[in-house]
Design a protein around this motif. Structure first.
Motif, short mmCIF file in Angstrom:
data_model
loop_
_atom_site.label_atom_id
_atom_site.label_comp_id
_atom_site.label_asym_id
_atom_site.label_seq_id
_atom_site.Cartn_x
_atom_site.Cartn_y
_atom_site.Cartn_z
N GLU A 180 0.83 -1.20 0.00
CA GLU A 180 0.00 0.00 0.00
C GLU A 180 0.87 1.25 0.00
O GLU A 180 1.84 1.34 0.76
CB GLU A 180 -0.93 -0.01 1.22
CG GLU A 180 -1.88 1.17 1.27
CD GLU A 180 -2.94 1.02 2.34
OE1 GLU A 180 -3.16 1.96 3.11
OE2 GLU A 180 -3.57 -0.07 2.41
N LEU A 181 0.51 2.21 -0.87
CA LEU A 181 1.25 3.46 -0.91
C LEU A 181 1.19 4.16 0.45
O LEU A 181 0.20 4.06 1.15
CB LEU A 181 0.68 4.38 -1.99
CG LEU A 181 1.44 4.39 -3.32
CD1 LEU A 181 1.44 3.02 -3.95
CD2 LEU A 181 0.83 5.41 -4.27
N ALA A 182 2.27 4.86 0.77
CA ALA A 182 2.43 5.60 2.04
C ALA A 182 2.75 4.65 3.19
O ALA A 182 3.66 4.90 3.97
CB ALA A 182 1.22 6.46 2.37
N MET A 183 2.03 3.53 3.30
CA MET A 183 2.29 2.60 4.40
C MET A 183 3.48 1.68 4.11
O MET A 183 4.34 1.47 4.96
CB MET A 183 1.05 1.76 4.69
CG MET A 183 1.22 0.78 5.83
SD MET A 183 -0.27 -0.21 6.13
CE MET A 183 -1.42 1.07 6.65
N ASP A 184 3.53 1.14 2.88
CA ASP A 184 4.56 0.15 2.55
C ASP A 184 5.61 0.64 1.56
O ASP A 184 6.66 0.04 1.42
CB ASP A 184 3.89 -1.11 1.96
CG ASP A 184 2.90 -1.75 2.91
OD1 ASP A 184 3.23 -1.86 4.11
OD2 ASP A 184 1.80 -2.12 2.46
N THR A 185 5.29 1.71 0.83
CA THR A 185 6.21 2.20 -0.20
C THR A 185 5.92 3.67 -0.48
O THR A 185 4.82 4.16 -0.19
CB THR A 185 6.05 1.37 -1.50
OG1 THR A 185 7.01 1.81 -2.46
CG2 THR A 185 4.66 1.49 -2.07
#
Length: 353
Positions: A180-185
């Motif tokens: 997930e964008l922001a959370m994982d990358t």
């Protein structure tokens, strides 16, 4: 003021697709395409901020990003209820939110009336597939069904890069890594470049937003991976034009050649209101045969529509033909058909006959 959980429960119980928490308006839900207020009176700024902060608390997430940038995307799960995709934002200085209801399980593609021809994408092992259409057109559901079909049919490493994650997949025959964008990358392009070092077989890219992401996705498809992504376009011609137009003029001929090689299928879909107040999908399906490849390569993209109309034996169908079939079956009105048609004048003549 009722809690946001109470509103979420009601939205799920009444089959709503979205919940709206917007200052100056009563808390409302969208059900079968219509907005319905589920609270008396209008939300004041303090009310909407309280509900938005409650969403962040439920998601165990900091509100700082929304306060700093003015908007934020995230997802949350409520046990024994559903998953929700949340977009928070400031409007006229107040906090608001739009919440998409997402079921816990992966939808049944037959119940969602997704054609078998679309599901054949799950058998591909390389190249690029694009699922396109307007926001709220059902693209996420179609993607989830395709990934689920791969997961249950073959040994593969499936990497999804989403903003945010909507449907949760459980490993079956495949291994699924969901990022997930922001959370994982940090970004789509960062995660996409990293995924090429993670032994992927299938890469699901939530959206192709910019030149770098499109270029990297095409390279991934060229190097022997199946890349599935989305664009907010309707129709294969508009989709191909959009990709080419992202690039500087000096690069566009090379991109046409590259796209002709890597693109396998373009699926466009819209959700139409039926005569009994439900929603039904209409699909355009274009496969890259020799003729279409030549048209893309030689900048004759405007001729693709006529090829789709004459290639039904190869599993292709135009958007207007799909809409016409729904009308002939008595499922949609002529007004709905014309409103969603790619070529309303031509469809009007067919409806008249």
């Amino acid at each position: 003021m009722e809690s946001v959980l109470t509103f979420l429960k009601r939205a799920v119980q009444e089959g709503a697709s979205d919940l709206f928490v917007v200052t100056g308006k009563a808390v409302s839900m969208k059900r079968d395409g219509e907005l319905v207020a589920i609270q008396e009176g209008r939300l004041m700024p303090d009310d909407s901020e309280s509900l938005v902060r409650e969403l962040y608390s439920m998601a165990h997430r900091s509100i700082d990003r929304c306060l700093t940038t003015g908007d934020d995307d995230f997802s949350l799960s409520v046990a024994d209820l559903a998953r929700f995709r949340v977009n928070t934002y400031r409007q006229r200085g107040s906090l608001s939110a739009v919440i998409r209801v997402v079921s816990f399980g992966i939808p049944n593609w037959r119940e969602k009336e997704i054609p078998e021809e679309v599901m054949k994408v799950a058998t591909l092992t390389r190249g690029m597939v694009l699922v396109t259409g307007p926001a709220g057109g059902g693209k996420s559901t179609t993607l989830a069904c395709i990934v689920d079909a791969v997961n249950h049919s073959r040994d593969a490493h499936i990497i999804t890069i989403e903003d945010p994650i909507e449907y949760l997949h459980r490993n079956d025959r495949s291994i699924i890594s969901q990022r997930e964008l922001a959370m994982d990358t940090a970004s789509y392009v960062t995660a996409l470049r990293a995924s090429l070092r993670q032994a992927p077989d299938v890469i699901l890219l939530g959206e192709m937003r910019d030149l770098d992401t499109i270029q990297t996705a095409m390279t991934a498809a060229e190097t022997g991976h199946l890349v599935i992504s989305t664009l907010h376009t309707v129709g294969a011609v508009n989709t191909i034009d959009r990709i080419i137009d992202v690039f500087p003029p000096a690069q566009q001929q090379q991109i046409r050649i590259q796209l002709a090689q890597v693109l396998k299928t373009v699926i466009s879909q819209q959700l139409l209101s039926t005569t009994d107040g439900q929603l039904v999908p209409a699909f355009e399906i274009m496969h890259m045969n020799t003729a279409v490849r030549s048209m893309v390569r030689d900048s004759r993209i405007h001729q693709i529509d006529s090829t789709i109309q004459t290639a039904s034996a190869e599993g292709m169908i135009s958007m207007d033909e799909s809409i016409l079939r729904l009308h002939k079956a008595g499922r949609i009105s002529s007004e709905t058909a014309l409103r969603h048609a790619m070529n309303p004048e031509t469809l009007q003549k067919k409806l008249g006959r």
